[in-house]
Write a protein that holds these residues in place. Structure first.
Motif, short mmCIF file in Angstrom:
data_model
loop_
_atom_site.label_atom_id
_atom_site.label_comp_id
_atom_site.label_asym_id
_atom_site.label_seq_id
_atom_site.Cartn_x
_atom_site.Cartn_y
_atom_site.Cartn_z
N TYR A 137 -3.73 58.51 46.78
CA TYR A 137 -3.39 57.75 45.49
C TYR A 137 -2.49 58.56 44.60
O TYR A 137 -1.62 57.93 44.04
CB TYR A 137 -5.08 57.80 44.86
CG TYR A 137 -4.88 57.04 43.66
CD1 TYR A 137 -5.01 55.35 43.68
CD2 TYR A 137 -5.12 57.66 42.34
CE1 TYR A 137 -5.29 54.90 42.59
CE2 TYR A 137 -4.97 56.80 41.19
CZ TYR A 137 -5.24 55.50 41.33
OH TYR A 137 -5.27 54.79 40.25
N ALA A 138 -2.55 59.77 44.55
CA ALA A 138 -1.63 60.64 43.61
C ALA A 138 -0.10 60.23 44.25
O ALA A 138 0.70 60.09 43.44
CB ALA A 138 -2.18 61.86 43.44
N ARG A 139 0.14 60.36 45.48
CA ARG A 139 1.25 60.35 45.91
C ARG A 139 1.97 58.95 45.77
O ARG A 139 3.06 58.87 45.46
CB ARG A 139 1.52 60.57 47.52
CG ARG A 139 1.33 62.09 47.78
CD ARG A 139 1.16 62.27 49.37
NE ARG A 139 1.09 63.47 49.82
CZ ARG A 139 2.20 64.44 50.05
NH1 ARG A 139 3.40 63.94 50.08
NH2 ARG A 139 2.32 65.62 50.44
N ILE A 140 1.24 57.94 46.07
CA ILE A 140 1.56 56.58 45.82
C ILE A 140 1.86 56.16 44.22
O ILE A 140 3.07 55.83 43.78
CB ILE A 140 0.57 55.40 46.19
CG1 ILE A 140 0.34 55.58 47.79
CG2 ILE A 140 0.92 54.12 45.87
CD1 ILE A 140 -0.76 54.62 48.20
N ASN A 141 1.19 56.75 43.54
CA ASN A 141 1.27 56.66 42.05
C ASN A 141 2.71 57.39 41.55
O ASN A 141 3.54 56.88 40.85
CB ASN A 141 0.08 57.12 41.05
CG ASN A 141 -0.75 55.96 41.04
OD1 ASN A 141 -0.62 54.71 41.10
ND2 ASN A 141 -1.99 56.53 40.77
N ARG A 142 3.02 58.67 42.30
CA ARG A 142 4.04 59.51 41.98
C ARG A 142 5.35 58.57 42.47
O ARG A 142 6.41 58.48 41.67
CB ARG A 142 4.05 60.71 42.59
CG ARG A 142 5.18 61.58 42.31
CD ARG A 142 5.33 62.92 42.85
NE ARG A 142 5.21 63.02 44.14
CZ ARG A 142 6.10 62.72 45.41
NH1 ARG A 142 7.16 62.36 45.04
NH2 ARG A 142 5.68 62.97 46.41
N LEU A 143 5.26 58.06 43.59
CA LEU A 143 6.15 57.23 43.95
C LEU A 143 6.65 55.89 43.24
O LEU A 143 7.78 55.49 42.74
CB LEU A 143 6.08 56.90 45.44
CG LEU A 143 5.90 57.84 46.57
CD1 LEU A 143 5.41 57.40 48.07
CD2 LEU A 143 7.32 58.12 46.72
N ILE A 144 5.52 55.61 42.57
CA ILE A 144 5.77 54.28 41.85
C ILE A 144 6.42 54.88 40.60
O ILE A 144 7.48 54.39 39.92
CB ILE A 144 4.25 53.75 41.46
CG1 ILE A 144 4.00 52.76 42.63
CG2 ILE A 144 4.55 52.64 40.11
CD1 ILE A 144 2.63 52.29 42.59
N ASP A 145 5.74 56.06 39.76
CA ASP A 145 6.48 56.53 38.56
C ASP A 145 7.74 57.03 38.72
O ASP A 145 8.67 56.86 37.92
CB ASP A 145 5.47 57.81 38.11
CG ASP A 145 4.06 57.39 37.63
OD1 ASP A 145 3.87 56.10 37.47
OD2 ASP A 145 3.20 58.10 37.76
N ASP A 146 8.16 57.63 40.05
CA ASP A 146 9.54 58.20 40.05
C ASP A 146 10.41 56.69 40.18
O ASP A 146 11.60 57.21 40.47
CB ASP A 146 9.59 59.00 41.20
CG ASP A 146 9.02 60.43 41.09
OD1 ASP A 146 8.72 60.40 39.74
OD2 ASP A 146 8.87 61.32 41.73
#
Length: 166
Positions: free
Chosen positions: A56-65
């Motif tokens: 979940y954190a990785r997907i959100n970071r990929l979205i945020d980035d």
């Protein structure tokens, strides 16, 4: 931040920070989501061998980035009533890209817009219901734009979206 590290944002809104490097798990997540954007966090976590919280954190970071720009459906344009596709090349007035880009975004059926180098300046992919609608788009809408110097239409006879390897 040094000018060479600054990049234009996805909407042309200004500078954004450089992207963080992606590791093998990030790349696996991207590949999985490209193949199935509806994959659950649980299935992503299981596939890449991390916890659900980590996935979940990785997907959100990929979205945020800005690595993941969104999720959507791959459409069969012909079955959706847009049986005519064409690539249109445009020559435009120098330094008018941002203005032209905004106008092209508003065109019905516009699917992809690219500023390119070479014999023309812009490559536009459109999907229309038929040749009459394509003619209307090119002759009435595009050629009425004062920044557009010339157009060339390349009719698509057959197309195929390439699926991610996996």
């Amino acid at each position: 931040m040094a000018p060479e590290q600054m990049a234009e944002g996805p909407e042309g809104t200004g500078a954004v920070s450089p992207a963080r490097p992606l590791d093998a798990i990030d790349l696996d997540i991207l590949q999985m989501l490209q193949a199935d954007g509806r994959a659950s966090i649980r299935s992503v976590a299981e596939r890449v061998h991390v916890s659900r919280a980590n996935a979940y954190a990785r997907i959100n970071r990929l979205i945020d980035d800005g690595v993941i720009r969104g999720f959507g459906a791959r459409v069969n344009h012909e079955r959706a009533g847009q049986g005519t596709s064409a690539y249109i090349t445009l020559k435009i007035i120098q330094n008018s890209w941002r203005t032209v880009r905004e106008q092209l975004r508003q065109l019905p059926g516009a699917s992809h817009i690219a500023l390119v180098g070479g014999d023309f300046d812009v490559l536009l992919l459109v999907h229309t219901s038929d040749n009459r609608a394509l003619r209307e788009l090119v002759l009435t809408r595009l050629q009425a734009m004062p920044e557009v110097l010339s157009t060339r239409t390349l009719l698509v006879f057959e197309e195929e979206d390439l699926e991610p390897q996996g």
